[in-house]
Structure formats: structure tokens, C-alpha cells
Write an enzyme that holds these catalytic residues in place. Structure first.
Site, PDB file in Angstrom:
ATOM      1  N   THR A  42       0.176   3.834  -0.806  1.00  0.00           N
ATOM      2  CA  THR A  42       1.921   3.325  -1.539  1.00  0.00           C
ATOM      3  C   THR A  42       2.451   2.485  -0.398  1.00  0.00           C
ATOM      4  OG1 THR A  42       1.714   4.981  -3.240  1.00  0.00           O
ATOM      5  CG2 THR A  42       3.406   4.846  -2.524  1.00  0.00           C
ATOM      6  N   GLU A  50       9.144  -5.332  -0.237  1.00  0.00           N
ATOM      7  CA  GLU A  50      10.309  -5.566   0.535  1.00  0.00           C
ATOM      8  C   GLU A  50       9.845  -7.027   0.675  1.00  0.00           C
ATOM      9  OE1 GLU A  50      12.525  -3.317   3.879  1.00  0.00           O
ATOM     10  OE2 GLU A  50      10.405  -1.952   4.096  1.00  0.00           O
ATOM     11  N   HIS A  76       4.562   5.143  -8.492  1.00  0.00           N
ATOM     12  CA  HIS A  76       3.347   4.912  -7.659  1.00  0.00           C
ATOM     13  C   HIS A  76       2.556   4.983  -8.907  1.00  0.00           C
ATOM     14  CE1 HIS A  76       0.573   2.775  -4.621  1.00  0.00           C
ATOM     15  NE2 HIS A  76       0.482   2.169  -6.308  1.00  0.00           N
TER      16      HIS A  76
END
Length: 143
Positions: A42, A50, A76
């Protein structure tokens, strides 16, 4: 920022997940993680998201300008083994004074693996670095 970035703009960014980007290898000194499944971590997923968002807005940075992630709200929901390609689909939801909000979806070759929101603050690197240096000095940390 330079003009031209608009609410509703979309982008897509893809990357093959490597053997190093799995949960057991996230922190080599974290023994508790070593027995976990070798699937996309994750933490790396957030980093990939990002990266994709920075790629989308980087052409609009002025000289000496950049962005920093300041908010992440993602799930997730499906595992991704190494070797699969993850594609990040990002969309500009809002452009504030010095921040940009994105909606994001991540898919691997088989499934939707994540969706959520992300906010990036637009910063001047010299001013940001001065804050970092001041914090380091106040804490007595060595560079």
C-alpha cells in the site's frame, strides 16, 4: 503555476510493479512484515499515485516551484503481484490558491485496486528547504 491546468483535466500513468515493491520488502528491518504475501505494498501504491499526480501537473510548474502531497484518502481493495502493470488515472477536481485536488483510480491488469482523493500543495522549493533546515537545526539533528 503557469496557466493552462483546468478542473476536469485527466491523465494516465502506468508502471510495471517490481519484486522490490512488495509488503515483505517495505522495511527490511521490520521482521513482522517478512512473512506477509509478496504483493504490491500500500505504501508503494500511494507513492505511485503521488508520482502520477506530479507528472500530470509538472508541466505547469514555474521555475523553482514544485508540489508536495498533503492529503491522501484512498482504499486498497485488491492485491497486485509483481510483474503486473498498474495504471493510475488522475483527474483534477479542484484548483485552490496553492493546492490541487485529484480524484484517482488505480487498476492492474485484472482489477480496480484502489480509488480515492489526493491533495498536493504548490510550494517554492527554496522556502520549503529553509523550513526543513530550520526544523533540523531546532531539533539538533545532523544533516
Amino acid at each position: 503555476m503557469k496557466p493552462g491546468l483546468n478542473i476536469g483535466d485527466t491523465a494516465s500513468f502506468s508502471r510495471v510493479i517490481t519484486e522490490r515493491e512488495v509488503v515483505p520488502d517495505l522495511f527490511p528491518d521490520a521482521d513482522v512484515l517478512h512473512g506477509m504475501p509478496r504483493v504490491f505494498a500500500t505504501a508503494y501504491m500511494v507513492g505511485l499515485m503521488e508520482w502520477a499526480c506530479v507528472e500530470q501537473i509538472a508541466p505547469y510548474f514555474e521555475s523553482g516551484e514544485g508540489s508536495l502531497g498533503v492529503h491522501v484518502d484512498m482504499n486498497h481493495i485488491a492485491p497486485t503481484p509483481p510483474g503486473l502493470t498498474v495504471t493510475v488515472e488522475s483527474k483534477i477536481d479542484a484548483i485552490e490558491d496553492q493546492a490541487i485536488w485529484f480524484s484517482v483510480k488505480l487498476r492492474d491488469d485484472a482489477d480496480l485496486i484502489s480509488e480515492g482523493r489526493h491533495k498536493r500543495a504548490i510550494v517554492q522549493w527554496d522556502r520549503f528547504q529553509a523550513r526543513v533546515d530550520g526544523k533540523r537545526a531546532d531539533a539538533g539533528a545532523v544533516a
